[in-house]
Design a protein around this motif. Structure first.
Motif, mmCIF file in Angstrom:
data_model
loop_
_atom_site.group_PDB
_atom_site.id
_atom_site.type_symbol
_atom_site.label_atom_id
_atom_site.label_comp_id
_atom_site.label_asym_id
_atom_site.label_seq_id
_atom_site.Cartn_x
_atom_site.Cartn_y
_atom_site.Cartn_z
ATOM 1 N N GLN A 125 0.822 -1.349 -0.006
ATOM 2 C CA GLN A 125 0.056 0.079 -0.188
ATOM 3 C C GLN A 125 0.767 1.226 0.100
ATOM 4 N N GLU A 126 1.899 1.243 0.891
ATOM 5 C CA GLU A 126 2.822 2.397 0.874
ATOM 6 C C GLU A 126 3.433 2.687 -0.446
ATOM 7 N N GLU A 127 3.847 1.548 -1.129
ATOM 8 C CA GLU A 127 4.550 1.744 -2.547
ATOM 9 C C GLU A 127 3.478 2.229 -3.658
ATOM 10 N N LEU A 128 2.275 1.826 -3.193
ATOM 11 C CA LEU A 128 1.520 2.522 -4.253
ATOM 12 C C LEU A 128 0.944 3.979 -4.183
ATOM 13 N N LEU A 129 1.123 4.495 -3.002
ATOM 14 C CA LEU A 129 0.842 5.909 -2.751
ATOM 15 C C LEU A 129 1.198 6.806 -3.880
ATOM 16 N N PRO A 130 2.500 6.723 -4.122
ATOM 17 C CA PRO A 130 2.899 7.629 -5.091
ATOM 18 C C PRO A 130 2.304 7.584 -6.548
ATOM 19 N N LEU A 131 1.999 6.407 -6.877
ATOM 20 C CA LEU A 131 1.177 6.014 -8.239
ATOM 21 C C LEU A 131 -0.199 6.656 -8.183
ATOM 22 N N LEU A 132 -0.861 6.540 -6.871
ATOM 23 C CA LEU A 132 -2.073 6.990 -6.910
ATOM 24 C C LEU A 132 -2.061 8.603 -6.818
ATOM 25 N N GLU A 133 -1.113 9.187 -6.105
ATOM 26 C CA GLU A 133 -1.115 10.604 -6.005
ATOM 27 C C GLU A 133 -0.857 10.997 -7.414
ATOM 28 N N ALA A 134 -0.067 10.654 -7.916
ATOM 29 C CA ALA A 134 0.190 10.923 -9.362
ATOM 30 C C ALA A 134 -1.051 11.257 -10.286
ATOM 31 N N ARG A 135 -1.890 10.329 -10.224
ATOM 32 C CA ARG A 135 -3.055 10.401 -10.764
ATOM 33 C C ARG A 135 -4.204 11.191 -10.381
ATOM 34 N N LEU A 136 -4.173 11.769 -9.063
ATOM 35 C CA LEU A 136 -5.171 12.596 -8.452
ATOM 36 C C LEU A 136 -5.182 13.851 -9.075
ATOM 37 N N THR A 137 -6.226 14.584 -9.000
ATOM 38 C CA THR A 137 -6.222 15.840 -9.532
ATOM 39 C C THR A 137 -5.204 16.817 -8.414
ATOM 40 N N PRO A 138 -4.783 17.926 -8.617
ATOM 41 C CA PRO A 138 -4.288 18.756 -8.035
ATOM 42 C C PRO A 138 -4.797 18.966 -6.448
ATOM 43 N N SER A 139 -6.341 19.250 -6.684
ATOM 44 C CA SER A 139 -6.777 19.627 -5.805
ATOM 45 C C SER A 139 -7.140 18.370 -4.696
ATOM 46 N N ARG A 140 -6.702 17.162 -4.948
ATOM 47 C CA ARG A 140 -6.813 15.808 -4.204
ATOM 48 C C ARG A 140 -5.500 15.331 -3.873
#
Length: 80
Positions: A19-34
Motif C-alpha cells: 500500500q505504501e509503495e502504491l501511494l505515489p502512483l495514486l497521488e500522481a493520478r489524483l487531480t491537484p486539488s486531491r
C-alpha cells in the motif's frame, strides 16, 4: 493463510508495504486539488479492504462464484 496467525501477520505486513509503495502512483493520478496523502492512503486502503472482504466471502462459499464480482460488489457498497 486466513486461519494461521503467523501467515496472516506476514500477509498483513506485506500488504501494508505494498500500500505504501502504491501511494505515489495514486497521488500522481489524483487531480491537484486531491493530492492529500491521507486521501490517497484512504483510497488504497479501501481497495485492499474490499479485496479482503471479497476473499473472505469467496472462501466462506468454498470458492464458488467469481472473486472479482465479489470485489466489485464490495466497492459498490463502499461507494453507496
Amino acid at each position: 493463510m486466513h486461519h494461521t496467525d503467523s501467515l496472516r501477520a506476514a500477509y498483513l505486513g506485506k500488504r501494508v508495504r505494498c500500500q505504501e509503495e502504491l501511494l505515489p502512483l495514486l497521488e500522481a493520478r489524483l487531480t491537484p486539488s486531491r493530492t492529500d496523502r491521507g486521501q490517497a492512503r484512504a483510497i488504497v486502503a479501501t481497495a485492499f479492504a474490499c479485496f479482503d472482504a471479497a476473499t473472505a466471502t469467496w472462501l466462506e462459499g468454498n470458492g464458488q462464484g467469481d472473486i472479482l464480482d465479489l470485489y466489485d460488489q464490495g466497492l459498490a457498497a463502499v461507494r453507496g
